[in-house]
Scaffold this active site. Structure first.
Site, PDB file in Angstrom:
ATOM      1  N   ARG A  16      10.755  -3.813  -6.606  1.00  5.39           N
ATOM      2  CA  ARG A  16      10.662  -4.962  -5.706  1.00  5.39           C
ATOM      3  C   ARG A  16      10.831  -6.306  -6.426  1.00  5.39           C
ATOM      4  O   ARG A  16      10.244  -7.320  -6.045  1.00  5.39           O
ATOM      5  CB  ARG A  16       9.329  -4.951  -4.947  1.00  5.39           C
ATOM      6  CG  ARG A  16       9.279  -3.848  -3.912  1.00  5.39           C
ATOM      7  CD  ARG A  16       8.204  -4.098  -2.906  1.00  5.39           C
ATOM      8  NE  ARG A  16       6.881  -3.829  -3.429  1.00  5.39           N
ATOM      9  CZ  ARG A  16       5.756  -4.260  -2.866  1.00  5.39           C
ATOM     10  NH1 ARG A  16       5.790  -4.999  -1.793  1.00  5.39           N
ATOM     11  NH2 ARG A  16       4.593  -3.949  -3.387  1.00  5.39           N
ATOM     12  N   GLU A  17      11.664  -6.310  -7.488  1.00  4.58           N
ATOM     13  CA  GLU A  17      11.841  -7.531  -8.266  1.00  4.58           C
ATOM     14  C   GLU A  17      12.422  -8.668  -7.416  1.00  4.58           C
ATOM     15  O   GLU A  17      12.030  -9.836  -7.578  1.00  4.58           O
ATOM     16  CB  GLU A  17      12.780  -7.283  -9.465  1.00  4.58           C
ATOM     17  CG  GLU A  17      12.226  -6.349 -10.540  1.00  4.58           C
ATOM     18  CD  GLU A  17      12.521  -4.864 -10.248  1.00  4.58           C
ATOM     19  OE1 GLU A  17      12.868  -4.517  -9.101  1.00  4.58           O
ATOM     20  OE2 GLU A  17      12.400  -4.052 -11.174  1.00  4.58           O
ATOM     21  N   LYS A  19      12.169  -9.260  -4.157  1.00  3.89           N
ATOM     22  CA  LYS A  19      11.153  -9.810  -3.252  1.00  3.89           C
ATOM     23  C   LYS A  19      10.195 -10.732  -4.008  1.00  3.89           C
ATOM     24  O   LYS A  19       9.912 -11.846  -3.604  1.00  3.89           O
ATOM     25  CB  LYS A  19      10.381  -8.654  -2.616  1.00  3.89           C
ATOM     26  CG  LYS A  19       9.271  -9.087  -1.693  1.00  3.89           C
ATOM     27  CD  LYS A  19       8.422  -7.904  -1.295  1.00  3.89           C
ATOM     28  CE  LYS A  19       7.195  -8.352  -0.524  1.00  3.89           C
ATOM     29  NZ  LYS A  19       7.524  -8.875   0.810  1.00  3.89           N
ATOM     30  N   LYS A 116      18.617  -8.887  15.422  1.00  5.42           N
ATOM     31  CA  LYS A 116      18.824  -7.588  14.757  1.00  5.42           C
ATOM     32  C   LYS A 116      20.304  -7.318  14.511  1.00  5.42           C
ATOM     33  O   LYS A 116      21.153  -7.636  15.345  1.00  5.42           O
ATOM     34  CB  LYS A 116      18.240  -6.466  15.615  1.00  5.42           C
ATOM     35  CG  LYS A 116      16.746  -6.581  15.659  1.00  5.42           C
ATOM     36  CD  LYS A 116      16.045  -5.265  15.574  1.00  5.42           C
ATOM     37  CE  LYS A 116      14.552  -5.556  15.518  1.00  5.42           C
ATOM     38  NZ  LYS A 116      13.734  -4.443  15.125  1.00  5.42           N
ATOM     39  N   ILE A 434      -2.695 -10.114  24.678  1.00  3.05           N
ATOM     40  CA  ILE A 434      -1.763  -8.995  24.478  1.00  3.05           C
ATOM     41  C   ILE A 434      -2.360  -7.925  23.566  1.00  3.05           C
ATOM     42  O   ILE A 434      -1.817  -6.844  23.420  1.00  3.05           O
ATOM     43  CB  ILE A 434      -0.404  -9.519  23.949  1.00  3.05           C
ATOM     44  CG1 ILE A 434       0.136 -10.610  24.876  1.00  3.05           C
ATOM     45  CG2 ILE A 434       0.627  -8.414  23.812  1.00  3.05           C
ATOM     46  CD1 ILE A 434       0.304 -10.190  26.327  1.00  3.05           C
ATOM     47  N   ARG A 518      11.292  -9.891   3.424  1.00  6.69           N
ATOM     48  CA  ARG A 518      10.425  -8.993   4.185  1.00  6.69           C
ATOM     49  C   ARG A 518      11.006  -7.577   4.217  1.00  6.69           C
ATOM     50  O   ARG A 518      12.131  -7.367   4.627  1.00  6.69           O
ATOM     51  CB  ARG A 518      10.282  -9.504   5.616  1.00  6.69           C
ATOM     52  CG  ARG A 518       9.166 -10.485   5.743  1.00  6.69           C
ATOM     53  CD  ARG A 518       7.851  -9.797   6.010  1.00  6.69           C
ATOM     54  NE  ARG A 518       7.549  -9.722   7.422  1.00  6.69           N
ATOM     55  CZ  ARG A 518       7.145 -10.755   8.143  1.00  6.69           C
ATOM     56  NH1 ARG A 518       6.977 -11.937   7.624  1.00  6.69           N
ATOM     57  NH2 ARG A 518       6.888 -10.602   9.418  1.00  6.69           N
ATOM     58  N   TRP A 564      10.912   2.591  15.344  1.00  4.59           N
ATOM     59  CA  TRP A 564      10.538   1.970  14.067  1.00  4.59           C
ATOM     60  C   TRP A 564      10.215   3.007  12.984  1.00  4.59           C
ATOM     61  O   TRP A 564       9.581   2.702  11.982  1.00  4.59           O
ATOM     62  CB  TRP A 564       9.392   0.966  14.284  1.00  4.59           C
ATOM     63  CG  TRP A 564       9.847  -0.204  15.124  1.00  4.59           C
ATOM     64  CD1 TRP A 564      11.135  -0.510  15.476  1.00  4.59           C
ATOM     65  CD2 TRP A 564       9.035  -1.221  15.722  1.00  4.59           C
ATOM     66  NE1 TRP A 564      11.177  -1.641  16.251  1.00  4.59           N
ATOM     67  CE2 TRP A 564       9.909  -2.111  16.423  1.00  4.59           C
ATOM     68  CE3 TRP A 564       7.653  -1.484  15.740  1.00  4.59           C
ATOM     69  CZ2 TRP A 564       9.439  -3.225  17.127  1.00  4.59           C
ATOM     70  CZ3 TRP A 564       7.196  -2.594  16.442  1.00  4.59           C
ATOM     71  CH2 TRP A 564       8.082  -3.462  17.125  1.00  4.59           C
ATOM     72  N   HIS A 697       4.168 -17.964  18.287  1.00  5.75           N
ATOM     73  CA  HIS A 697       4.779 -18.095  16.968  1.00  5.75           C
ATOM     74  C   HIS A 697       4.488 -19.451  16.346  1.00  5.75           C
ATOM     75  O   HIS A 697       4.695 -19.657  15.159  1.00  5.75           O
ATOM     76  CB  HIS A 697       6.289 -17.903  17.063  1.00  5.75           C
ATOM     77  CG  HIS A 697       6.656 -16.532  17.546  1.00  5.75           C
ATOM     78  ND1 HIS A 697       6.940 -16.267  18.859  1.00  5.75           N
ATOM     79  CD2 HIS A 697       6.737 -15.356  16.891  1.00  5.75           C
ATOM     80  CE1 HIS A 697       7.201 -14.979  18.995  1.00  5.75           C
ATOM     81  NE2 HIS A 697       7.071 -14.398  17.819  1.00  5.75           N
ATOM     82  N   CYS A 729       2.534 -13.018  23.253  1.00  6.47           N
ATOM     83  CA  CYS A 729       2.430 -11.795  22.435  1.00  6.47           C
ATOM     84  C   CYS A 729       1.049 -11.774  21.777  1.00  6.47           C
ATOM     85  O   CYS A 729       0.204 -12.619  22.077  1.00  6.47           O
ATOM     86  CB  CYS A 729       3.569 -11.780  21.401  1.00  6.47           C
ATOM     87  SG  CYS A 729       3.754 -10.191  20.553  1.00  6.47           S
TER      88      CYS A 729
HETATM   89  N1  GLN Z   1      -0.591  -5.161  21.125  1.00  7.27           N
HETATM   90  C1  GLN Z   1       0.227  -5.698  20.078  1.00  7.27           C
HETATM   91  C2  GLN Z   1      -0.424  -6.965  19.553  1.00  7.27           C
HETATM   92  O1  GLN Z   1      -1.027  -7.665  20.281  1.00  7.27           O
HETATM   93  C3  GLN Z   1       1.626  -6.007  20.564  1.00  7.27           C
HETATM   94  C4  GLN Z   1       2.551  -6.419  19.448  1.00  7.27           C
HETATM   95  C5  GLN Z   1       4.005  -6.570  19.848  1.00  7.27           C
HETATM   96  O2  GLN Z   1       4.322  -6.750  20.976  1.00  7.27           O
HETATM   97  N2  GLN Z   1       4.892  -6.517  18.905  1.00  7.27           N
HETATM   98  O3  GLN Z   1      -0.306  -7.308  18.397  1.00  7.27           O
HETATM   99 ZN    ZN Z   2       4.842  -8.772  21.801  1.00  4.68          ZN
END
Ligand code: GLN
Ligand code: ZN
Length: 759
Positions: A16-17, A19, A116, A434, A518, A564, A697, A729
């Site tokens: 991982r040099e 990174k 992506k 969420i 990442r 994933w 975010h 989120c």
């Molecule tokens: N339940 C997850 C959280 O709240 C949902 C994450 C996501 O949507 N990527 O972190």
């Molecule tokens: Zn989400």
């Protein structure tokens, strides 16, 4: 003679040099030139590894400090004006500002958008091309790295993202303008680059045009003909190896085969039905690069099978043949030899990037001299062991076949809604979150101490319980209607479940680039998936015991767990997904049995799982929706199922989302100003929706006013009785100082709306 080649190699460095060097540079610990010198060492090492493993056609410029699309933006000089104030001329500060944004005393510039890369979990920077974008050859990386390799004794084949893939992935802020309109200005730069590579001694260049595996407009098709005619016009260009990967060419095959390029690379793993097209007269005289080893998954190749396929082909054709992985090896981890954690005997069935180099050179050697090396013997044995293991597992599997009444809820939403309303008695505009709450440094520190055996299971559990209690109390104080436990026990929303399910194993160094510095370590699904024990019930029922308000149980959905992970390749993905769905179903039922009456099954990866070609979408959506219906379908009418998705393009898949039939769906909506709700209203989406009212975010605290405005917009298209109020989120990346006032404002916004709408 057949030659062995690759299209690209992992960039991270064995330990991982890359990174570490990047992150130390960004935090000011090392200078740009120290960082660059580490990167140079990694490149040299990578070329050396390829040489030692018998690769004859070695790429250069497959390496990147951050991203190959960003490199192309810089090569073309298409640097958005807002970054040009950072330095008088292009340098790494400008480059990283584009990638990551820049915030210091006088400057506050956001990063460029990321998305992506086709169907991988790698993210590229999205180029911004506007009518006034001016092009010139700025970043000479491709030539510099070719010369760097040459000086070190390696004759390489430089790699570039092709002009049409580049323009097709670009966006524009100008209305009624397509980046493709700039093709005539971009091509001269590519020509200039190709000529100087030719003059420096490059015999071949690899131009990546994966956009060709997607559906192309007529305009894009003719742009391809024009582009490759122009790039091959002069005598002073390196021979062009045009590569396509991740899928078959489909309808574009004849057009591509007719391009005047010297070589073509085909993905024969994910486009396996292209084998029989290779005899096309259109390909006469071209060098054919056969992508016969998966660059996108980690299983050993069946060497004997590929040997038969290739020798069958070479008997008929007189083209020059090259063997290659299907795509760049940057989508798999570097070297299996570092692993100690992979469950036996699964490690024996795998090939990471370095092992794939050996597979390629063993194949070419055998095809050229008719003698199969020991690797073939080892390979046969490993594949046989894997087949036996799987057959044995299938025989022992305790899963009875799925019955029809296990798919979907028993009663339609309208009946469920009435029962749920009576049961929960929630107000209009019910509020929730969420799932995750701030994963603060104390949480991460305790997890790492627990993983290092510095604290006992009891101490760790006690700590997690204290976090849950704190979080429940805070949510009660804020006045949320539906609470969550906070997800403090989870390292990652997929890994957490994979670690508890049979059929999954994990690596300790299986890093794959997600973006920039990442990297993620995807779980490996190798066998039958079964749930040996409940995975979340103790946390959820503990949380529920602390409050009278409903606590929502939190699960990751089958499609996201599949998407994933590295998935087994011996059965259809749909089948593996269904096995995960049945494990999640068992968990849903156990949650219901311990008194959890609202259960959220997150599916943030549903959309990114869509195949590259539209004609393949419906088949995918059908099994994906089926899996969700299996996971969620077992509960009583009174139990409320939520799902969550965090992206904002629903138009094309809205009917499938409706078929999932979750009682409530929460979605990202704040950043688009609720615009995506139009998709739900045009479709007359029947169930409840929680459009996110603030962007998680950003660290800023949203005002009551702005959230009211968003909710006002929402009620114009969705009836008030079907709206929920929640953030976009999970809150795990935020801190409490931001989270509490943000949620308090969110509650005030909901209360304001209630006053207005309650009868
Ligand atoms: N339940 C997850 C959280 O709240 C949902 C994450 C996501 O949507 N990527 O972190
Ligand atoms: Zn989400």
């Amino acid at each position: 003679m057949i030659q062995a080649s690759i299209l690209g190699f992992p960039r991270i460095g064995l330990h991982r040099e890359a990174k570490k060097a990047l992150e130390s540079h960004w935090s000011g610990k090392i200078s740009a030139s120290e960082m660059l010198s580490t990167m140079r060492t990694i490149r040299l090492k990578n070329w050396q590894i390829q040489l030692e493993h018998g690769i004859e056609i070695i790429p250069s410029n497959d390496f990147s400090l951050y991203d190959q699309v960003l490199d192309t933006i810089c090569m073309l000089g298409a640097i958005p004006a807002r970054y040009q104030i950072i330095a008088g001329s292009f340098n790494t500060d400008v480059y990283f500002a584009m990638a990551r944004g820049r915030q210091d005393k006088n400057i506050d510039i956001p990063a460029m958008e990321m998305t992506k890369w086709f169907n991988t979990n790698y993210h590229h920077i999205v180029p911004e091309i506007d009518p006034d974008t001016h092009f010139s050859w700025q970043y000479h990386k491709v030539l510099d790295e070719f010369l760097e390799a040459q000086k070190a004794g390696f004759q390489t084949r430089p790699v570039l993202v092709g002009p049409l893939t580049f323009l097709s992935l670009s966006k524009s802020s100008a209305a009624a303008f397509e980046p493709l309109e700039k093709l005539d200005e971009v091509l001269p730069i590519y020509q200039e680059v190709l000529t100087s590579l030719y003059e420096a001694g490059a015999e071949w260049i690899q131009l990546d045009e994966p956009i060709l595996v997607k559906d192309l407009s007529i305009a894009a098709q003719s742009a391809f003909k024009k582009t490759y005619k122009q790039l091959t016009k002069t005598a002073t260009h390196p021979a062009i190896m045009l590569t396509t990967y991740f899928d078959r060419l489909g309808n574009n095959f004849d057009m591509v085969a007719s391009l005047p390029v010297e070589g073509l690379h085909f993905d024969l793993v994910y486009g396996a039905d292209q084998w029989h097209l290779l005899g096309s007269p259109l390909l006469k005289g071209k060098t054919l690069s056969l992508g016969v080893i998966s660059g996108h998954n980690i299983w050993r190749t069946d060497l004997d099978q590929v040997y038969e396929q290739v020798s069958g082909l070479t008997d008929q054709l007189d083209n020059e043949i090259i063997l290659a992985p299907s795509c760049s090896l940057m989508h798999v981890p570097q070297d299996l030899k570092l692993e100690s954690k992979i469950q036996a005997p699964v490690g024996n069935w795998l090939a990471f990037a370095v092992q794939k180099l050996s597979e390629l050179s063993a194949l070419t050697a055998a095809l050229n001299n008719g003698k199969k090396s020991d690797l073939f013997v080892e390979n046969q044995a490993a594949l046989q062991q894997r087949r036996n293991f799987i057959a044995e597992q299938k025989k022992r599997s305790s899963q009875p076949p799925l019955t029809n009444n296990e798919v979907g809820r028993k009663n339609p939403y309208t009946i469920r809604k009435a029962k749920q309303q009576a049961h929960f008695d929630l107000p209009l505009f019910p509020t929730t979150t969420i799932g995750s709450f701030p994963q603060t440094s104390d949480v991460r520190a305790m997890r790492s101490r627990f993983n290092k055996n510095e604290i006992s299971q009891d101490e760790y559990d006690e700590f997690l319980c204290s976090k849950i209690k704190e979080t429940i109390d805070i949510q009660n104080q804020i006045g949320l209607d539906v609470l969550v436990h906070g997800e403090f026990e989870r390292n990652d929303m997929v890994q957490f479940f994979g670690e508890q399910l049979d059929g999954f194993t994990f690596t300790n160094h299986g890093w794959v680039q997600s973006f920039g510095s990442r990297y993620v370590r995807p779980p490996i699904i190798f066998g039958e998936i079964e749930r040996a024990h409940p995975m979340t019930t103790s946390w959820s029922s503990y949380a529920q015991s602390l409050t009278d308000k409903p606590v929502k149980g939190m699960l990751t959905g089958p499609i996201t767990i599949l998407q994933w992970s590295f998935v087994r390749d011996d059965q259809p993905r749909s089948e593996t997904c269904l096995q995960i769905a049945r494990a999640i179903r068992a968990e849903v039922l156990d949650l219901e049995a311990v008194g959890i009456r609202i259960i959220q099954i997150d599916e943030p990866a549903l959309r990114e799982g869509l195949p590259l070609k539209k004609q393949d979408w419906q088949i995918y959506l059908d099994w994906a929706v089926h899996s969700f219906q299996v996971a969620a379908g077992g509960v009583k009418d009174e139990t409320q199922i939520h799902t969550h998705m965090c992206y904002s393009e629903f138009n094309e898949i809205i009917s499938s989302i409706a078929e999932m039939d979750a009682d409530v769906i929460s979605i990202e909506a704040a950043r688009s100003g609720m615009e995506l709700l139009n998709a739900f209203s045009d479709f007359e989406y029947p169930n409840e929706i929680g459009p996110g009212v603030y962007d998680i975010h950003s660290p800023r605290i949203p005002t009551v006013q702005e959230m009211v405005e968003l909710l006002e917009k929402a009620v114009r298209v969705i009836p008030a009785e079907r709206l929920w109020v929640n953030p976009d989120c999970g809150l795990k990346t935020r801190n409490w100082q931001e989270t509490i006032p943000s949620l308090e404002n969110m509650i005030s916004a909901a209360e304001f709306m209630r006053k207005k709408f309650e009868p």
